[in-house]
Write a protein that holds these residues in place. Structure first.
Motif, mmCIF file in Angstrom:
data_model
loop_
_atom_site.group_PDB
_atom_site.id
_atom_site.type_symbol
_atom_site.label_atom_id
_atom_site.label_comp_id
_atom_site.label_asym_id
_atom_site.label_seq_id
_atom_site.Cartn_x
_atom_site.Cartn_y
_atom_site.Cartn_z
ATOM 1 N N TYR A 218 40.034 55.586 38.179
ATOM 2 C CA TYR A 218 40.008 54.717 39.386
ATOM 3 C C TYR A 218 40.615 54.977 40.042
ATOM 4 O O TYR A 218 40.785 54.304 41.189
ATOM 5 N N THR A 230 35.389 50.870 40.143
ATOM 6 C CA THR A 230 36.038 50.099 39.197
ATOM 7 C C THR A 230 35.364 49.366 38.269
ATOM 8 O O THR A 230 33.542 49.180 37.574
ATOM 9 N N SER A 231 36.266 48.624 37.873
ATOM 10 C CA SER A 231 35.922 48.121 35.427
ATOM 11 C C SER A 231 34.620 47.055 35.786
ATOM 12 O O SER A 231 33.683 46.887 35.043
ATOM 13 N N LEU A 232 34.375 45.561 37.226
ATOM 14 C CA LEU A 232 34.242 44.618 37.288
ATOM 15 C C LEU A 232 34.150 44.113 36.239
ATOM 16 O O LEU A 232 33.689 42.707 35.433
ATOM 17 N N LEU A 233 35.528 44.038 35.756
ATOM 18 C CA LEU A 233 36.217 43.159 34.792
ATOM 19 C C LEU A 233 36.191 41.681 35.057
ATOM 20 O O LEU A 233 36.749 40.574 34.143
ATOM 21 N N SER A 234 36.610 41.398 36.868
ATOM 22 C CA SER A 234 36.929 40.457 36.920
ATOM 23 C C SER A 234 36.724 39.137 36.602
ATOM 24 O O SER A 234 37.013 38.127 35.949
ATOM 25 N N TRP A 267 45.566 51.917 37.575
ATOM 26 C CA TRP A 267 44.205 50.088 37.343
ATOM 27 C C TRP A 267 45.482 49.016 36.361
ATOM 28 O O TRP A 267 45.756 47.913 36.692
ATOM 29 N N GLU A 270 47.307 47.006 39.058
ATOM 30 C CA GLU A 270 45.792 46.046 39.844
ATOM 31 C C GLU A 270 46.026 44.472 38.121
ATOM 32 O O GLU A 270 46.316 43.514 38.856
ATOM 33 N N ASN A 336 36.741 45.037 46.430
ATOM 34 C CA ASN A 336 37.811 44.697 46.702
ATOM 35 C C ASN A 336 38.278 44.958 48.059
ATOM 36 O O ASN A 336 38.810 44.366 48.634
ATOM 37 N N ARG A 339 36.698 43.422 50.188
ATOM 38 C CA ARG A 339 37.434 41.822 50.261
ATOM 39 C C ARG A 339 38.290 41.387 51.003
ATOM 40 O O ARG A 339 38.925 40.411 52.096
ATOM 41 N N ASP A 367 33.952 36.090 40.029
ATOM 42 C CA ASP A 367 35.092 35.597 39.668
ATOM 43 C C ASP A 367 35.933 34.440 39.817
ATOM 44 O O ASP A 367 37.464 35.221 40.037
ATOM 45 N N LEU A 368 35.261 33.863 40.759
ATOM 46 C CA LEU A 368 36.974 33.179 41.482
ATOM 47 C C LEU A 368 37.780 32.994 40.734
ATOM 48 O O LEU A 368 37.217 32.350 39.296
ATOM 49 N N ASP A 369 38.955 33.015 41.274
ATOM 50 C CA ASP A 369 40.174 33.181 40.347
ATOM 51 C C ASP A 369 41.387 32.289 41.520
ATOM 52 O O ASP A 369 41.333 32.958 42.747
ATOM 53 N N ASN A 373 42.693 34.938 44.901
ATOM 54 C CA ASN A 373 41.328 34.682 45.900
ATOM 55 C C ASN A 373 42.388 33.852 47.137
ATOM 56 O O ASN A 373 42.657 34.723 48.241
#
Ligand SMILES: Cc1cc2nc3c(=O)[nH]c(=O)nc-3n(C[C@H](O)[C@H](O)[C@H](O)COP(=O)(O)OP(=O)(O)OC[C@H]3O[C@@H](n4cnc5c(N)ncnc54)[C@H](O)[C@@H]3O)c2cc1C
Length: 468
Positions: A218, A230-234, A267, A270, A336, A339, A367-369, A373
Motif C-alpha cells: 500500500y 488502494t482498497s476502493l473501500l471508501s 493504510w 488512512e 486520492n 483528488r 463515496d461522498l462522506d 470531503n
C-alpha cells in the motif's frame, strides 16, 4: 413493547453494534419494525451513481434480512413525516449515531417527536473506531492537528474499539411485525451501470482482495493512480456495508503476518485520517458553512463560471486534472492523489472558492462522506486544520510526471492524448505544430490550451491570503 430498528449508515447484518443491541434486547412478544428511510431531507447532494450504489446496498440488506426471517421496510421522504405515520404506541427506536450537523438537527427533531409520544430514540456509536468525542487532548480539548490525534488514537486503541459486535439472530423468533400502511414506500431498483457495486458481498470481496494483494504494497503504490494500489473501500465504509472494525482487524492480522509492516501501517493511518475528519466535524460543525480557520472566510475567491465549467468537464488543458475530472464524471470516483491535484488546481491555480469544488464532488462521488470531503477540500484550499502554510501549491505538471510517469492514467481518461509520447503527455501544448500533427492531436482543436499559466498562480494566492 414496540421496537424499531432504523438503518442509516451501517447497512450490514454482521459486526453491527446497533443491530446487536436491538437483537440482544428483543423480548418475546415485542412488536418490531426494521426500516430505512430514503430521506430527501438529509445532506442535499446525492448523485445518481451514489443512488445506484445505495440501491445495491439496500437490496443486499433486504435479502440478508429475508434469509433470517425479517423484513426491511424502505420508506421515502422526510424522516419526521415517516415517524409520524409509524408511531402509534410507546416505542423504542434504535439507530446509529451520525455526527454531521444536518443529521444532528434531524435526530433532535425526531427525538423530540418521539418523546412527545412517550417514546425514545436510542443512538449507538458504530461508524468510527472511537466513540463520538472520545479522543481528546489531555486538557480535554479536541485535537485540531492530525499527527498528535493519530498518536493519541494509537495509545488508546484496544480490543474494545475493534472487537466484533456479534449479532445473534437466533435468540427469538417470537416477535410480531407491524407494517405501517400510510407511509410512502421507496421504489428500490437494482443497481445497474455502476463501476462500483453496492452491498456487503461486494464490499467483503474488496476487503479480501486488498488483504491478499494490496495491504503489503500500500505505502509504495497508493499514490499512483495508474495502478490498482488502494482498497476502493471508501463507499463501503461510508454506507457501512463493511465495518470499520473489520477493516482494522484485517490490518492488524496482516501486521502480524508480514515483514512489510510499514506498508500496512500507512493504510491504518488512512483509516485514522477518516477518524480525524469525523472528529473535526463533530467538534467544529461550523465547517459545513465555511473555513475551519475562520479568517479565511474573508478571502476574495473567484467565481468565474466559465473556468469552473472547464474544470468540471475536464477541459482545462492540464491532462492530469482533466483525467481526474473525467474519471469522476464517468465513474463517480477519483483516486486520492488526483483528488488532491484537482482540488488544489481549482483553489490555487484557478483561485475558485473551494465550496464550489466541494459541492461538485459531493454531487458526483459515490463515496461522498461529508467529513472526508470537507476535510479534503479545506486541506487543498489551505483553509483547514492542516499545519502546512497556504503557499504550498502543487505544480500539476510535476505531480503528473511523478505519480503518473508513463501517462497510463491520463491516457485512460483523456483518449485524445493516446498517441502522445511520454515526454509530452503531462504538457501536450509543449509539442511543436509538427509533433501535434504527427501524434494526432492539435492543441486548441482536439485538446484545449491550458486555461491558466501555472507559474502565475502562486503570486495571486500569496497576495490574497496575506491580505486576510
Ligand atoms: C478533495 C478531497 C475530497 C475527498 N472526498 C472524500 C469523500 O467524499 N469520501 C471519502 O471517503 N473520502 C474522501 N476523500 C479522501 C480519499 O480521497 C478517499 O477516501 C480515497 O480516495 C478512497 O479510496 P480507497 O477506498 O481506495 O482508499 P484507501 O487508500 O484504501 O484508504 C482506506 C480508507 O481510509 C479512508 N481514507 C483514505 N484516505 C483518506 C483521507 N485523505 N481522508 C479521509 N479518509 C481517508 C477511506 O475511508 C478509505 O476507504 C477526499 C480527499 C480529497 C483530497
Amino acid at each position: 413493547m414496540v421496537k424499531i430498528l432504523w438503518f442509516r449508515k451501517n447497512l450490514r447484518l454482521q459486526d453491527n453494534r446497533v443491530l446487536k443491541v436491538f437483537l440482544d434486547e428483543l423480548q418475546p412478544d415485542d412488536e418490531i419494525l426494521i426500516l430505512y428511510i430514503k430521506n430527501n431531507n438529509s445532506y442535499k447532494y446525492f448523485g445518481e451513481k451514489r443512488i445506484n450504489f445505495l440501491n445495491g446496498c439496500l437490496n443486499d440488506l433486504e435479502n440478508g434480512l429475508h434469509q433470517k426471517g425479517y423484513n426491511l421496510h424502505i420508506f421515502m421522504g422526510n424522516s419526521l413525516n415517516a415517524f409520524n405515520g409509524i408511531i402509534r404506541n410507546k416505542s423504542l427506536v434504535y439507530a446509529d449515531r451520525q455526527i454531521e450537523p444536518y443529521c444532528i438537527e434531524r435526530d433532535r427533531k425526531i427525538s423530540d417527536f418521539l418523546k412527545s409520544k412517550g417514546s425514545e430514540l436510542r443512538l449507538v456509536d458504530d461508524t468510527t473506531l472511537f466513540d463520538t468525542g472520545e479522543v481528546l487532548k489531555p486538557d480535554g480539548l479536541p485535537y485540531t492537528v492530525y499527527t498528535p490525534f493519530k498518536n493519541r488514537c494509537e495509545s488508546l486503541l484496544s480490543d474494545r474499539h475493534y472487537s466484533e459486535a456479534k449479532c445473534d439472530f437466533g435468540k427469538t423468533k417470537d416477535f410480531k411485525e407491524f407494517a405501517p400502511a400510510n407511509v410512502p414506500k421507496y421504489d428500490l431498483k437494482t443497481d445497474e451501470g455502476n463501476t462500483l457495486k453496492g452491498g456487503r458481498t461486494e464490499g467483503l470481496e474488496l476487503l479480501k482482495r486488498f488483504y491478499r494483494q494490496g495491504m503489503e504494497k500500500y505505502k509504495s503504490q497508493r499514490d499512483f493512480p495508474g495502478t490498482d494500489g488502494t482498497s476502493l473501500l471508501s463507499p463501503h465504509l461510508h454506507f457501512g456495508t463493511v465495518s470499520i472494525r473489520e477493516c482494522y482487524r484485517a490490518a492488524l492480522k496482516k501486521l502480524n503476518e508480514t515483514n512489510s509492516k510499514d506498508e500496512v501501517r500507512t493504510w491504518i493511518n488512512e483509516l485514522l485520517w477518516r477518524e480525524f475528519y469525523y472528529n473535526i466535524t463533530n467538534h467544529f460543525p461550523y465547517v459545513i458553512d465555511g473555513a475551519f480557520k475562520k479568517q479565511y472566510d474573508k478571502i476574495k475567491w473567484s467565481y468565474d463560471k466559465d473556468l469552473f465549467r472547464k474544470w468540471c468537464e475536464g477541459k482545462t488543458g492540464y491532462p492530469i486534472v482533466d483525467a481526474g475530472m473525467r474519471q469522476l464524471n464517468t465513474e463517480g470516483r477519483m483516486h486520492n492523489r488526483v483528488r488532491m491535484i484537482t482540488a488544489m488546481f481549482l483553489t490555487k491555480d484557478l483561485f475558485i472558492d473551494w465550496k464550489w469544488g466541494e459541492k461538485y464532488f459531493a454531487e458526483h462521488l459515490i463515496d461522498l462522506d461529508f467529513s472526508s470531503n470537507n476535510g479534503g477540500w479545506q486541506w487543498s484550499a489551505s483553509t483547514g486544520c492542516d499545519a502546512q502554510p497556504y503557499f504550498r501549491i502543487f505544480n500539476p505538471y510535476l505531480q503528473s510526471a511523478k505519480f503518473d510517469p508513463e501517462g497510463v492514467y491520463i491516457k485512460k481518461y483523456v483518449p485524445e492524448l493516446t498517441n502522445v509520447p511520454v515526454k509530452y503527455i503531462h504538457e501536450p501544448n509543449a509539442m511543436s505544430q509538427e509533433q501535434q500533427k504527427q501524434y494526432g492531436v492539435i492543441i486548441g482543436k482536439d485538446y484545449p490550451f491550458p486555461v491558466v499559466e501555472h507559474s502565475k498562480a502562486k503570486d495571486r494566492v500569496l497576495k490574497e491570503f496575506k491580505a486576510v
